[in-house]
Write an enzyme that holds these catalytic residues in place. Structure first.
Site, PDB file in Angstrom:
ATOM      1  N   LYS A   1     -43.886  -9.597  25.026  1.00  0.00           N
ATOM      2  CA  LYS A   1     -42.999 -10.078  23.954  1.00  0.00           C
ATOM      3  C   LYS A   1     -42.966  -8.853  23.037  1.00  0.00           C
ATOM      4  O   LYS A   1     -43.845  -8.608  21.688  1.00  0.00           O
ATOM      5  CB  LYS A   1     -43.752 -11.256  23.087  1.00  0.00           C
ATOM      6  CG  LYS A   1     -43.737 -12.271  24.210  1.00  0.00           C
ATOM      7  CD  LYS A   1     -44.215 -13.414  23.535  1.00  0.00           C
ATOM      8  CE  LYS A   1     -44.347 -14.724  24.208  1.00  0.00           C
ATOM      9  NZ  LYS A   1     -44.911 -15.959  23.751  1.00  0.00           N
TER      10      LYS A   1
ATOM     11  N   LYS B   1     -40.799 -13.287  16.659  1.00  0.00           N
ATOM     12  CA  LYS B   1     -41.763 -14.045  15.880  1.00  0.00           C
ATOM     13  C   LYS B   1     -43.157 -13.390  15.561  1.00  0.00           C
ATOM     14  O   LYS B   1     -43.789 -13.690  14.693  1.00  0.00           O
ATOM     15  CB  LYS B   1     -41.901 -15.286  16.935  1.00  0.00           C
ATOM     16  CG  LYS B   1     -42.564 -15.066  18.237  1.00  0.00           C
ATOM     17  CD  LYS B   1     -44.012 -15.016  18.211  1.00  0.00           C
ATOM     18  CE  LYS B   1     -44.397 -14.642  20.073  1.00  0.00           C
ATOM     19  NZ  LYS B   1     -45.762 -14.653  20.103  1.00  0.00           N
TER      20      LYS B   1
ATOM     21  N   ASP C   1     -42.627 -21.255  19.580  1.00  0.00           N
ATOM     22  CA  ASP C   1     -43.383 -20.052  19.611  1.00  0.00           C
ATOM     23  C   ASP C   1     -43.491 -19.573  18.019  1.00  0.00           C
ATOM     24  O   ASP C   1     -44.806 -19.104  18.087  1.00  0.00           O
ATOM     25  CB  ASP C   1     -42.546 -18.986  20.349  1.00  0.00           C
ATOM     26  CG  ASP C   1     -43.764 -18.050  20.813  1.00  0.00           C
ATOM     27  OD1 ASP C   1     -44.721 -18.057  20.837  1.00  0.00           O
ATOM     28  OD2 ASP C   1     -43.302 -16.832  21.548  1.00  0.00           O
TER      29      ASP C   1
ATOM     30  N   THR D   1     -47.610 -19.231  16.736  1.00  0.00           N
ATOM     31  CA  THR D   1     -47.862 -17.765  16.390  1.00  0.00           C
ATOM     32  C   THR D   1     -48.168 -17.759  14.964  1.00  0.00           C
ATOM     33  O   THR D   1     -48.994 -16.949  14.400  1.00  0.00           O
ATOM     34  CB  THR D   1     -46.830 -16.736  16.711  1.00  0.00           C
ATOM     35  OG1 THR D   1     -46.508 -16.974  18.397  1.00  0.00           O
ATOM     36  CG2 THR D   1     -47.384 -15.586  16.625  1.00  0.00           C
TER      37      THR D   1
ATOM     38  N   SER E   1     -53.768 -16.625  17.155  1.00  0.00           N
ATOM     39  CA  SER E   1     -52.710 -15.828  16.985  1.00  0.00           C
ATOM     40  C   SER E   1     -52.917 -14.299  16.746  1.00  0.00           C
ATOM     41  O   SER E   1     -53.491 -14.199  15.645  1.00  0.00           O
ATOM     42  CB  SER E   1     -51.446 -16.179  16.188  1.00  0.00           C
ATOM     43  OG  SER E   1     -50.648 -15.136  15.939  1.00  0.00           O
TER      44      SER E   1
ATOM     45  N   GLU F   1     -48.625  -7.259  19.382  1.00  0.00           N
ATOM     46  CA  GLU F   1     -47.618  -6.547  19.594  1.00  0.00           C
ATOM     47  C   GLU F   1     -46.474  -6.138  18.400  1.00  0.00           C
ATOM     48  O   GLU F   1     -45.616  -5.395  18.482  1.00  0.00           O
ATOM     49  CB  GLU F   1     -46.483  -7.398  20.688  1.00  0.00           C
ATOM     50  CG  GLU F   1     -47.284  -7.520  22.163  1.00  0.00           C
ATOM     51  CD  GLU F   1     -46.807  -6.301  23.004  1.00  0.00           C
ATOM     52  OE1 GLU F   1     -46.466  -5.185  22.386  1.00  0.00           O
ATOM     53  OE2 GLU F   1     -47.213  -6.217  24.049  1.00  0.00           O
TER      54      GLU F   1
END
Length: 336
Positions: free
Chosen positions: A106, A192, A245, A249, A255, A282
Site C-alpha cells: 500500500k 489512507k 480500510d 487504519t 495500525s 508506509e
C-alpha cells in the site's frame, strides 16, 4: 493443487501466507533473513512479527527465491513498497510465465509516483491482466486470531480476480470480494496511510473524536478527488478498499501509521519514532509521492500537504492544525 509464493515475512505477508495455506494451496513463504526463515520453517512460528501464532504445518519458508517461485500460480508481493522495484528485478528471471503477480503493498513509489501494480507491470514485463491487488481493512493481528475480516481482490481481468478470490476464501472468517477497479483499490490503500498519520498526530496531541472524524471524512474526500483524476470508480471509495480500510487504519491501535502519527503528536522526533517502530509505516515515505502525484494532476490535498510538512519538513503538529483550520471555507459536497 494451486501453488503460491509469498514474498515478505512481515505480519501481513505471513498472515496472507497462512490464509493461502489454510485454504488448501501449496504455499511457500520467502524471507531475506536466514534465522527468521529457518525458525518459521522449523517451528511454524514467526516470533518477530506474529509471536504466539502457530502457522499451518504445510506452510514452507525459504530464503531462495527460485525455490519459492518454482511452479507458482500466484506470486504474492508483501515487501516494503519502496523496495519493490529492486527486489522484483532480482526475482524476475524465476517468475513462471503464466503466474499472476499479487500486490499486498500500500504505497506510491518515490520518484516515479507509480502505483505498485504499475511498478510490477514495468519491472516484470507482464500485462495488466496478470497483476492483481489485495486491499481492505486487514489488520493482521486480528486475522491470525480468526476474527472475521473481509478484503478486496482487484484485477482488470474479472476471471483472474475470481481465481484469486477462490484461493484465499476461508469461510467463515475471511471473505474476499472482487473488483476490477485496480486504480481505486490501490489509491484507497495507499492514501489512507497518510490520513492515518494525520489522525494519529491529532490523537497524540490530545484531540478528540470530532477532529478524528473530520480528518477521516475530509481525508476520504482527498482520496476520492485523486481517484477521480486518475480514472477510478468513485464507488470503490465507499467500499472496503476505501472507507473500510480508512476507518480501520485511522482508529485501531494496531495500525502502524496511526501509531506512528500518535508518537509524533506526543512530541517525539521523527528519528525517535522511526527507532521505536519495528515495522514499515508506509505512509511516512508515501506521503511525499502521493502529494507529488496529486500536484501532477492539479488535485488539492491539504491534509496530505500538512502530513508531509510535519513528517519531512519540520512543521510542528500545532502549526499543521492551524494551517488546516485557517483555510478558506468551501461548500461541503460529496467527493470534494
Amino acid at each position: 493443487m494451486t501453488k503460491a509464493a509469498v514474498f515478505g515475512t512481515g505480519s501481513w505477508g505471513t498472515t496472507f501466507a497462512m490464509i493461502l495455506a489454510e485454504a488448501g494451496n501449496e504455499t511457500t513463504l520467502w524471507g531475506r533473513r536466514p534465522e527468521l526463515v529457518e525458525a518459521i520453517d522449523r517451528t511454524h512460528i514467526n516470533l518477530d512479527y506474529l509471536p504466539g501464532v502457530t502457522l499451518p504445518a504445510s506452510l514452507r519458508a525459504t530464503t531462495d527465491p527460485a525455490e519459492a517461485l518454482d511452479g507458482a500460480d500466484f506470486v504474492v508481493l508483501a515487501v516494503p513498497s519502496q523496495t519493490l522495484r529492486a527486489n522484483l528485478a532480482a526475482w524476475r528471471a524465476h517468475i513462471p510465465p503464466d503466474a499472476v503477480l499479487v500486490s499486498l503493498m500500500k504505497g506510491v513509489e518515490l520518484g516515479t509516483t507509480k502505483r505498485m501494480s504499475e511498478v510490477i507491470r514495468e519491472v516484470a514485463g507482464v500485462p495488466e491482466e496478470r497483476v492483481a491487488v489485495v486491499s481492505g481493512p486487514n489488520l493482521a493481528k486480528e486475522i491470525v486470531q480468526r476474527q472475521p475480516a473481509a478484503t478486496v481482490v482487484a484485477c482488470s481481468d474479472e476471471s483472474v480476480a475470481a481465481r484469486l478470490q477462490s484461493a484465499c476464501h476461508l469461510p467463515p472468517w475471511f471473505r474476499p470480494y472482487t473488483n476490477t477497479d485496480v486504480v481505486g483499490v490501490e489509491l484507497g490503500g495507499a492514501v489512507k496511510n497518510v490520513i492515518a498519520l494525520a489522525v494519529g498526530v491529532a490523537v497524540g496531541m490530545g484531540m478528540g473524536d470530532n477532529v478524528a472524524a473530520m480528518l477521516m471524512t475530509r481525508g476520504l474526500a482527498e482520496i476520492s478527488r485523486l481517484g477521480a483524476a486518475l480514472g477510478a470508480d468513485p464507488h470503490t471509495f465507499a467500499g472496503l478498499a476505501g472507507m473500510g480500510d480508512l476507518v480501520a487504519t485511522c482508529t485501531s491501535p494496531l495500525s502502524r501509521n496511526r501509531t506512528f502519527g500518535e508518537r509524533l503528536g506526543r512530541g517525539m522526533t521523527l528519528e525517535e519514532v522511526v527507532a521505536a517502530t519495528k515495522q514499515t509505516a508506509e505512509g511516512v515515505k508515501s506521503c511525499e509521492s502521493v502529494l507529488e502525484l496529486a500536484r501532477k494532476h492539479d488535485v488539492e490535498m491539504p491534509i496530505t500537504e500538512v502530513v508531509v510538512g510535519v513528517v519531512h519538513d519540520g512543521m510542528s503538529p500545532s502549526e499543521a492544525g492551524m494551517l488546516l483550520m485557517s483555510r478558506s471555507p468551501k461548500p461541503e459536497r460529496y467527493g470534494v
